[in-house]
Write an enzyme that holds these catalytic residues in place. Structure first.
Site, PDB file in Angstrom:
ATOM      1  N   HIS A   1       0.811  -1.220   0.000  1.00 18.64           N
ATOM      2  CA  HIS A   1       0.000   0.000   0.000  1.00 18.64           C
ATOM      3  C   HIS A   1       0.851   1.281   0.000  1.00 18.64           C
ATOM      4  O   HIS A   1       0.377   2.349  -0.407  1.00 18.64           O
ATOM      5  CB  HIS A   1      -0.936  -0.010   1.213  1.00 18.64           C
ATOM      6  CG  HIS A   1      -2.179   0.806   1.033  1.00 18.64           C
ATOM      7  ND1 HIS A   1      -2.222   1.977   0.301  1.00 18.64           N
ATOM      8  CD2 HIS A   1      -3.444   0.626   1.522  1.00 18.64           C
ATOM      9  CE1 HIS A   1      -3.450   2.482   0.332  1.00 18.64           C
ATOM     10  NE2 HIS A   1      -4.211   1.675   1.051  1.00 18.64           N
TER      11      HIS A   1
ATOM     12  N   ASP B   1      -9.959  -2.122 -20.495  1.00 16.57           N
ATOM     13  CA  ASP B   1     -10.110  -2.837 -21.767  1.00 16.57           C
ATOM     14  C   ASP B   1      -8.801  -3.547 -22.120  1.00 16.57           C
ATOM     15  O   ASP B   1      -7.819  -2.904 -22.498  1.00 16.57           O
ATOM     16  CB  ASP B   1     -10.502  -1.840 -22.860  1.00 16.57           C
ATOM     17  CG  ASP B   1     -10.585  -2.472 -24.247  1.00 16.57           C
ATOM     18  OD1 ASP B   1     -10.548  -3.716 -24.339  1.00 16.57           O
ATOM     19  OD2 ASP B   1     -10.671  -1.709 -25.233  1.00 16.57           O
TER      20      ASP B   1
END
Length: 480
Positions: A174, A414
């Site tokens: 993180h 995509d």
């Protein structure tokens, strides 16, 4: 502080050493590994995925994503290889090839999708624990200790291939990124895949910290100043909740909110605000979902119980006024927080009013001046865990937290150009899940986003037994 050189014992060359940015260097971010998992109903080329993500990370100013974590004089440092190689790659990588259909694999068959989503009413549709090992691996890194003791890059890619589907998992400690930083990574990875690498902008703040003075120049008090937990209040809260935070079993679930039900929630919230004379108040889907689900999450509490709803917010847009230039990705943690303090009884009164109060908090606490004031409080409370979020409310409160990933648009990544069989239409994930390794916040929720069909997805970690209250209410088909 600018980058400087040192010699890494594990490398033949000198690494570039970049001290962790101030707000990245806290116990929370060093204790959590994030996994952004996208399931595609097509066969993708794993080597193409690896090579193109590596190509992005190897670019000038992006190479910090390939850094190795080391302990330094003032916490952790990032050691960036001067040159990546097969022995010191830009990303950690693992490919698992399974010679079967996705539906034939027990864990994979339990993964929900936009195709199997409920049509009219929300439901608990899965338990991420069922597919964690498949998607993340049994030996997945969890905290900074898994990075410091190895030469593992802070960013990794795991690809699981079936005969008819592919699971893509980008994971990172993180300290390297928040959700909007992930968006920058995904957007620019797609540019590489599409042969448009020349369009990739350079990162801002690669080797120095643009937020190094944030919180040092406050001009007004934070809106909730005086309501934060004192050191005694924090101790009391920790005593009451320490077991559930650190040791108690957490249960994780995935919630799907269908598009049709979401439209009902919008109408209900809007009508309730209108009835209270607040016709002009703007609401986002996030406000409505946070209000709706918070009422479910507090359902087991007595009426007078103090409750706090806390949300993470990106600071990037507000900081473009002075600290961050528009149009350049800042791949780091850049978060502030907003909190709404209520009683359980007040939460139950009206979906619309609660959503409106959540929106007012976002608007108020998201100004440049309030961001400065909040981070001044963060700095003042930084010892001994680092610049951690400040908690507001009473020491006997029930506290829940949210992070909304909708703007990261993981559901709309995509990857059609990575298909083994050429296709001329976009390829979006059929399911997105976020799995957190290391410390799981005891009552924390991530709105993972809106899929192409308009369904919203939410995931959360709760102390054992609390999901059953939510499930009972959902089964009653309560729409407000």
């Amino acid at each position: 502080m600018a980058a400087h050189e040192t010699h890494s014992n594990m490398a033949a060359e000198h690494d570039l050493v970049v001290p962790l940015h101030y707000f990245d260097n806290n116990t929370m971010f060093t204790s959590i590994t994030m996994h952004a998992i996208m399931v595609y109903d097509e066969i993708l080329d794993p080597e193409r995925l690896r090579a193109t993500l590596s190509q992005l990370v190897e670019r000038e100013t992006w190479q910090k994503l390939g850094a190795r974590l080391r302990k330094g004089k003032h916490g952790h440092d990032l050691h960036v290889p001067r040159k990546f190689s097969s022995s010191r790659p830009a990303i950690a990588y693992r490919h698992v090839s399974l010679d079967m259909l996705k539906a034939e694999h027990h864990a994979a068959s339990l993964i929900p999708s936009s195709k199997s989503a409920p049509k009219e009413r929300p439901a608990l549709v899965g338990n991420p624990e069922d597919w964690t090992e498949l998607c993340c691996g049994a030996d997945a890194p969890k905290t900074s200790a898994d990075y410091v003791g190895s030469d593992r890059p802070v960013t990794g890619l795991r690809v699981v291939s079936f005969k008819d589907a592919t699971i893509v998992n980008i994971h990172w400690l993180h300290i390297a990124a928040d959700a909007m930083a992930l968006k920058a990574i995904l957007d620019n990875w797609v540019l590489v895949l599409e042969g448009r690498a020349a369009e990739i902008p350079s990162q801002y703040g690669f080797d120095e910290d643009p937020l190094r003075e944030l919180g040092l120049h406050t001009t007004e008090p934070f809106d909730l100043a005086g309501l934060e937990l004192s050191k005694w209040g924090t101790a009391a809260y920790a005593l009451r909740n320490g077991y559930s935070i650190a040791l108690a079993k957490k249960e994780s679930r995935t919630v799907c909110i269908p598009a049709l039900f979401m439209e009902k929630l919008r109408k209900t919230a809007r009508q309730e605000l209108n009835d209270q004379g607040r016709r002009e108040q703007f609401l986002t889907d996030n406000d409505i979902i946070t209000a709706w689900f918070s009422r479910l999450a507090f359902s087991h509490l007595p009426p007078e119980k103090p409750v706090t709803i806390m949300q993470a917010m990106s600071m990037r847009r507000a900081l473009e006024q002075d600290l961050l230039p528009p149009g350049r990705p800042f791949v780091s943690n850049c978060l502030t927080f907003t909190s709404v303090l209520k009683t359980k009884n007040e939460v139950d009164m009206s979906l619309g009013l609660l959503a409106g109060d959540i929106r007012q908090g976002v608007n108020k606490h998201g100004t440049r001046e309030q961001i400065e004031a909040y981070n001044g409080m963060v700095r003042a409370n930084a010892w001994p865990l680092g610049p951690m979020p400040v908690f507001f409310g009473q020491s006997n409160m029930h506290h829940i937290g949210y992070s909304n990933w909708k703007k990261a648009q993981v559901n709309l990544v995509d990857l059609s150009t990575a298909c083994v069989t050429k296709r001329n239409s976009p390829l979006y994930p059929s399911f997105v899940t976020q799995i957190q390794g290391g410390i799981a916040y005891p009552d924390g929720f991530i709105i993972t986003g809106e899929d192409a069909q308009g369904n919203y997805w939410l995931e959360g970690y709760r102390p054992g037994g609390l999901w059953s209250h939510v499930e009972k209410l959902l089964e009653r088909d309560i729409a407000s």
